[in-house]
Design an enzyme around this catalytic site. Structure first.
Site, PDB file in Angstrom:
ATOM      1  N   GLY A   1     -62.975   8.307  -2.962  1.00 40.30           N
ATOM      2  CA  GLY A   1     -62.312   9.299  -2.129  1.00 40.30           C
ATOM      3  C   GLY A   1     -63.188   9.760  -0.976  1.00 40.30           C
TER       4      GLY A   1
ATOM      5  N   GLY B   1     -65.572  11.705   0.553  1.00 40.49           N
ATOM      6  CA  GLY B   1     -66.615  12.615   0.107  1.00 40.49           C
ATOM      7  C   GLY B   1     -67.163  13.516   1.194  1.00 40.49           C
ATOM      8  N   ARG B   2     -67.006  13.114   2.459  1.00 34.97           N
ATOM      9  CA  ARG B   2     -67.473  13.966   3.554  1.00 34.97           C
ATOM     10  C   ARG B   2     -66.557  13.851   4.762  1.00 34.97           C
ATOM     11  NH1 ARG B   2     -72.926  11.253   6.217  1.00 34.97           N
ATOM     12  NH2 ARG B   2     -72.154   9.134   6.419  1.00 34.97           N
TER      13      ARG B   2
ATOM     14  N   ASP C   1     -73.350  17.042  -0.391  1.00 32.58           N
ATOM     15  CA  ASP C   1     -73.060  18.255   0.371  1.00 32.58           C
ATOM     16  C   ASP C   1     -71.917  18.066   1.361  1.00 32.58           C
ATOM     17  OD1 ASP C   1     -74.184  16.758   2.444  1.00 32.58           O
ATOM     18  OD2 ASP C   1     -76.040  17.917   2.531  1.00 32.58           O
ATOM     19  N   GLY C   2     -71.409  16.824   1.486  1.00 34.95           N
ATOM     20  CA  GLY C   2     -70.286  16.582   2.382  1.00 34.95           C
ATOM     21  C   GLY C   2     -70.628  16.672   3.853  1.00 34.95           C
TER      22      GLY C   2
ATOM     23  N   ARG D   1     -56.965   2.394   3.001  1.00 36.44           N
ATOM     24  CA  ARG D   1     -57.977   1.364   2.775  1.00 36.44           C
ATOM     25  C   ARG D   1     -57.535   0.440   1.641  1.00 36.44           C
ATOM     26  NH1 ARG D   1     -62.931   4.699   3.849  1.00 36.44           N
ATOM     27  NH2 ARG D   1     -62.144   6.680   4.607  1.00 36.44           N
TER      28      ARG D   1
ATOM     29  N   ASP E   1     -63.676  -0.078  -0.183  1.00 32.73           N
ATOM     30  CA  ASP E   1     -63.252   1.236   0.293  1.00 32.73           C
ATOM     31  C   ASP E   1     -63.573   1.430   1.766  1.00 32.73           C
ATOM     32  OD1 ASP E   1     -65.900   1.297  -1.202  1.00 32.73           O
ATOM     33  OD2 ASP E   1     -66.107   3.097   0.008  1.00 32.73           O
ATOM     34  N   ASN E   2     -64.293   0.486   2.366  1.00 26.46           N
ATOM     35  CA  ASN E   2     -64.576   0.539   3.798  1.00 26.46           C
ATOM     36  C   ASN E   2     -63.751  -0.469   4.586  1.00 26.46           C
ATOM     37  OD1 ASN E   2     -66.526   2.493   3.332  1.00 26.46           O
ATOM     38  ND2 ASN E   2     -68.214   1.038   3.257  1.00 26.46           N
TER      39      ASN E   2
ATOM     40  N   ASP F   1     -65.638   2.955   8.946  1.00 23.87           N
ATOM     41  CA  ASP F   1     -66.705   3.542   8.130  1.00 23.87           C
ATOM     42  C   ASP F   1     -68.059   2.903   8.414  1.00 23.87           C
ATOM     43  OD1 ASP F   1     -65.438   5.606   6.936  1.00 23.87           O
ATOM     44  OD2 ASP F   1     -65.333   4.732   4.946  1.00 23.87           O
TER      45      ASP F   1
END
Length: 484
Positions: A81, A83-84, A115-116, A173, A244-245, A254
């Site tokens: 998912g 994440g940032r 920390d995103g 994706r 995922d990219n 990405d």
């Protein structure tokens, strides 16, 4: 910005709502007017700055992070998912809608203890490569802006947080389909919902039935093959070709430890986290197929295996033909009228032999191709020859190339055509690094100059001649980490 919210309203359960964390003391570091025009924006102002920095809500925006999974370096990760990255919705422009995402706006439910945030250097690199690839005519997501701040974040050392504002035709994706096949109950229903949405949004000419699904997957194979062919032709190494990219639309997507080739090396690795070279430059065509095979596995509840296999079997031919088309343009060759298969094999051999010579003679990939723009193809000796150490090997290759090329009636026109397809300027890693160092010191001037230079990669820009030179010793073959 005028938003529509089709993904948000039609696919509940495919994302989590999240509130971005703002940036302290936000300020513009970079702005792409080309990208702004895609969504009907004119000039940046303070209201837009605060909204894109996450400090104020933009009218009509929804804030959410998508869920997906993916194969990372060959191993399956069942829940990844965004994440940032936080998506605001689809912004309407004169020629369609573009997803707007804030990359680095804080943690989401998928941040996995992260920390995103994005650091300034990674935000600047994503901005530059997105716009550079676009102007090189390579399919890609776009970057609207980079927003800097004085918010400290920690990686190996303390750095400053920043946000890249990304525009994408879609954020769907390969990993979305993997997640809803392998991780959700009622996989067929979820996959059908996702696939129908994808077709309605991006392939409206296809029907949401077995025939449409079959045609769609073949198009995904074709688009992915063409994307990888573009990368190989222009000398671009993505660095992290996880599923995922991989964009379902065949866009470059990405960016992390990417690199354009300097000295040509088939096995060039640009990612510090990839010591075995899974995603080395020369491995990208095979990885593209491997990723499509993982996507095909996820689609088996919807598309018969025979149809999936037939589409996958078209990948190599699609990639080779598009690569050959691009490389013929770089060399100034035209397809022969007779015995096309033999001609293709001959031309691919010419290309392959030249790249081998580049590697053996440690030549710069981009600069070698650019030399064809000053080449008189009828002359035995050329400026190109002077770059090679092994003159006998070059002369042998050049003789075969001249024989294949034949007589060129209008040499100046032929040279100009080569310069329209062989760029003079690329985003070399050392140039990006020099711009980043300047930004860290409070000077955005070099970043602005580099961005504007890369908007015209095929043009002679005499005032920026130094940007076309091979890197200094410290800048040769830089390898980046995934956090870069």
């Amino acid at each position: 910005m005028r938003f529509k919210q089709d993904f948000f309203t039609q696919l509940p359960g495919f994302y989590s709502q999240v509130q971005p964390l703002g940036l302290s003391n936000p300020h513009w570091l970079a702005w792409s007017q080309d990208a702004a025009q895609l969504i009907g924006l004119q000039q940046p102002d303070d209201s837009l700055l605060q909204g894109l920095a996450g400090n104020a809500k933009l009218e009509g925006a929804r804030y959410y992070a998508q869920v997906y999974s993916g194969h990372q370096f060959g191993g399956y990760s069942p829940r990844l998912g965004d994440g940032r990255s936080i998506i605001l919705g689809e912004a309407m422009g004169p020629d369609g809608a573009w997803d707007v995402a804030l990359k680095g706006a804080g943690p989401t439910p998928y941040s996995r203890q992260g920390d995103g945030r994005a650091v300034m250097r990674s935000a600047v690199r994503e901005f530059l490569v997105s716009e550079a690839l676009h102007h090189l005519q390579v399919p890609t997501t776009r970057a609207l802006a980079v927003i800097g701040s004085d918010l400290p974040v920690w990686r190996e050392t303390q750095e400053s947080a920043a946000i890249t504002v990304r525009l994408a035709r879609s954020h769907i994706r390969f990993g979305h389909f993997e997640y809803f096949c392998h991780s959700e109950r009622g996989a067929a229903a979820k996959l059908t919902q996702l696939l129908n949405f994808t077709l309605e949004q991006h392939y409206p000419h296809l029907s949401c039935d077995a025939a449409g699904y079959r045609a769609w997957f073949r198009q995904v194979v074709r688009d992915t093959a063409r994307l990888v062919a573009h990368w190989q032709a222009v000398g671009f190494a993505h660095g992290v070709m996880n599923t995922d990219n991989m964009s379902i639309l065949g866009d470059s997507f990405d960016f992390g430890p990417f690199a354009f080739l300097d000295t040509f090396k088939e096995d060039f690795i640009c990612n510090h986290s990839d010591p075995e070279g899974r995603y080395a430059f020369g491995q990208q065509p095979g990885i593209g197929l491997w990723n499509l095979q993982r996507l095909a596995q996820a689609l088996t509840p919807l598309i018969p295996s025979d149809d999936l296999i037939a589409a996958l079997n078209s990948y190599q031919g699609e990639l080779v033909q598009h690569y050959l088309q691009l490389m013929r343009a770089k060399l100034g060759l035209t397809p022969g009228a007779d015995n096309q298969t033999q001609q293709d094999e001959t031309d691919l051999q010419l290309v392959g032999e030249l790249t081998v010579l580049m590697e053996q003679n440690q030549l710069d990939y981009t600069n070698t191709w650019r030399r064809f723009g000053s080449l008189d193809p009828g002359c035995k000796h050329s400026p190109l020859r002077d770059d090679f150490i092994n003159l006998a090997a070059f002369d042998s290759w050049f003789g075969r190339y001249q024989a294949r090329l034949g007589q060129v009636a209008d040499v100046p026109r032929w040279q100009a055509e080569r310069n329209r397809v062989n760029p003079k300027y690329i985003l070399r890693n050392y140039l990006a690094q020099e711009a980043i160092v300047a930004v860290e010191a409070g000077d955005t001037g070099p970043l602005t100059v580099l961005h504007q230079l890369l908007r015209r990669p095929f043009d002679e820009q005499p005032e920026h001649e130094a940007f076309a030179k091979r890197p200094p010793e410290w800048g040769q073959g830089l390898i980046m980490s995934c956090s870069s």
